[in-house]
Design an enzyme around this catalytic site. Structure first.
Site, mmCIF file in Angstrom:
data_model
loop_
_atom_site.group_PDB
_atom_site.id
_atom_site.type_symbol
_atom_site.label_atom_id
_atom_site.label_comp_id
_atom_site.label_asym_id
_atom_site.label_seq_id
_atom_site.Cartn_x
_atom_site.Cartn_y
_atom_site.Cartn_z
ATOM 1 N N TYR A 176 75.132 -3.202 39.319
ATOM 2 C CA TYR A 176 74.191 -2.398 38.539
ATOM 3 C C TYR A 176 73.712 -3.166 37.305
ATOM 4 O O TYR A 176 72.506 -3.235 37.043
ATOM 5 C CB TYR A 176 74.875 -1.096 38.121
ATOM 6 C CG TYR A 176 73.992 -0.152 37.347
ATOM 7 C CD1 TYR A 176 73.037 0.629 37.990
ATOM 8 C CD2 TYR A 176 74.119 -0.010 35.962
ATOM 9 C CE1 TYR A 176 72.232 1.508 37.296
ATOM 10 C CE2 TYR A 176 73.315 0.863 35.254
ATOM 11 C CZ TYR A 176 72.377 1.628 35.925
ATOM 12 O OH TYR A 176 71.576 2.496 35.223
ATOM 13 N N ASP B 267 59.816 5.040 49.834
ATOM 14 C CA ASP B 267 60.929 4.086 49.782
ATOM 15 C C ASP B 267 60.491 2.921 48.907
ATOM 16 O O ASP B 267 59.635 2.125 49.311
ATOM 17 C CB ASP B 267 61.276 3.616 51.190
ATOM 18 C CG ASP B 267 62.364 2.549 51.223
ATOM 19 O OD1 ASP B 267 62.896 2.191 50.149
ATOM 20 O OD2 ASP B 267 62.670 2.068 52.333
ATOM 21 N N VAL C 190 73.528 9.293 30.524
ATOM 22 C CA VAL C 190 72.681 10.483 30.624
ATOM 23 C C VAL C 190 73.309 11.409 31.660
ATOM 24 O O VAL C 190 73.765 10.969 32.716
ATOM 25 C CB VAL C 190 71.243 10.117 31.033
ATOM 26 C CG1 VAL C 190 70.369 11.363 31.106
ATOM 27 C CG2 VAL C 190 70.646 9.116 30.047
#
Length: 259
Positions: free
Chosen positions: A152, A60, A185
């Site tokens: 983001y 994590d 991508v």
């Protein structure tokens, strides 16, 4: 075929997508690779595919304790860490006004705090040995604005700044820190609906290469930064985006496709 011979690398988010492509390429080029990810089924399958040169570690990136355990295990199993690829990330498509505080903090914690903790974990050993390469995966959305990507883009701009600071503080101590900025991508994260390549490419007709990128193309740039070939590069930004940040075509104007 041995551009990374003798090197040990940690690749976060290594179980699939760009991370898996990077793991495959690094092993092909002679590295021992720690596949660090929360996706255990995919991660263990990739490690089995790659053989003795790769091991999977449940990890994590947002947890200091997980980073400490990862470092202990990798150093015991594979040796001192020469390369860190901070690849793990999550994506959220929401407008700024629709993004909750919880959403925003979750994206920042994985994409930015995770890379910060990664640098903190590997840098002391690299500094002690006087060498190392850290590659932070940012994005073209860390270089420009984009609708629907408030959290983001914020995280990826943060990665860009973090990379510059780390480059200055660690470069003179033998540790090179650089960033890679992929465009679109074709991965499970970027294409969750698993549309065909032809369908995905329809969204890229206004950029120079007129297609989505492949994970292997991003991995190739990461390999260069991990290798000694990039020995005079620190704080650099490598954009792998098919021309997305170069500009968009004005349809019908001279120089556009078909004109």
């Amino acid at each position: 075929m041995n551009r990374l011979a003798g090197k040990t690398a940690i690749i976060t988010g290594g179980a699939r997508g760009m991370g898996a492509a990077t793991c495959r390429l690094f092993v092909e080029q002679g590295a021992k690779v720690a596949i660090a990810d929360m996706l255990e089924v995919e991660g263990r399958a990739l490690a089995a595919e790659l053989g003795n040169a790769a091991r999977f570690y449940p990890h994590d990136v947002t947890s200091e304790e997980s980073w400490a355990a990862l470092m202990r295990n990798v150093e015991k199993d594979l040796g001192a860490v020469d390369v860190l690829v901070n690849n793990a990330g999550v994506l959220l498509f929401k407008t700024l006004l629709d993004t909750s505080l919880a959403d925003y903090e979750r994206i920042l914690k994985v994409n930015l705090v995770g890379e910060f903790l990664g640098i903190k974990a590997v840098a002391p050993g690299m500094v002690e040995r006087g060498r190392g390469s850290i590659i932070n995966l940012s994005s073209v959305d860390g270089m420009k604005g984009a609708n629907g990507l408030a959290a983001y883009a914020s995280s990826k701009w943060g990665v860009r700044g973090l990379t510059k600071v780390a480059a200055m503080e660690l470069g003179h101590r033998g540790v090179r820190v650089n960033s890679v900025h992929p465009g679109g991508v074709d991965t499970a994260m970027g294409n969750p609906g698993q549309r065909s390549r032809e369908q995905v490419n329809q969204g890229f007709t206004n950029i120079a290469l007129q297609r989505v990128g492949e994970s292997s193309e991003v991995a190739a740039a990461t390999l260069f930064l991990a290798s000694d070939e990039s020995s005079y590069m620190v704080g650099a930004e490598i954009v792998v985006d098919g021309g997305m940040t170069a500009g968009h075509y004005y349809v019908g104007m001279p120089g556009a496709p078909g004109m």
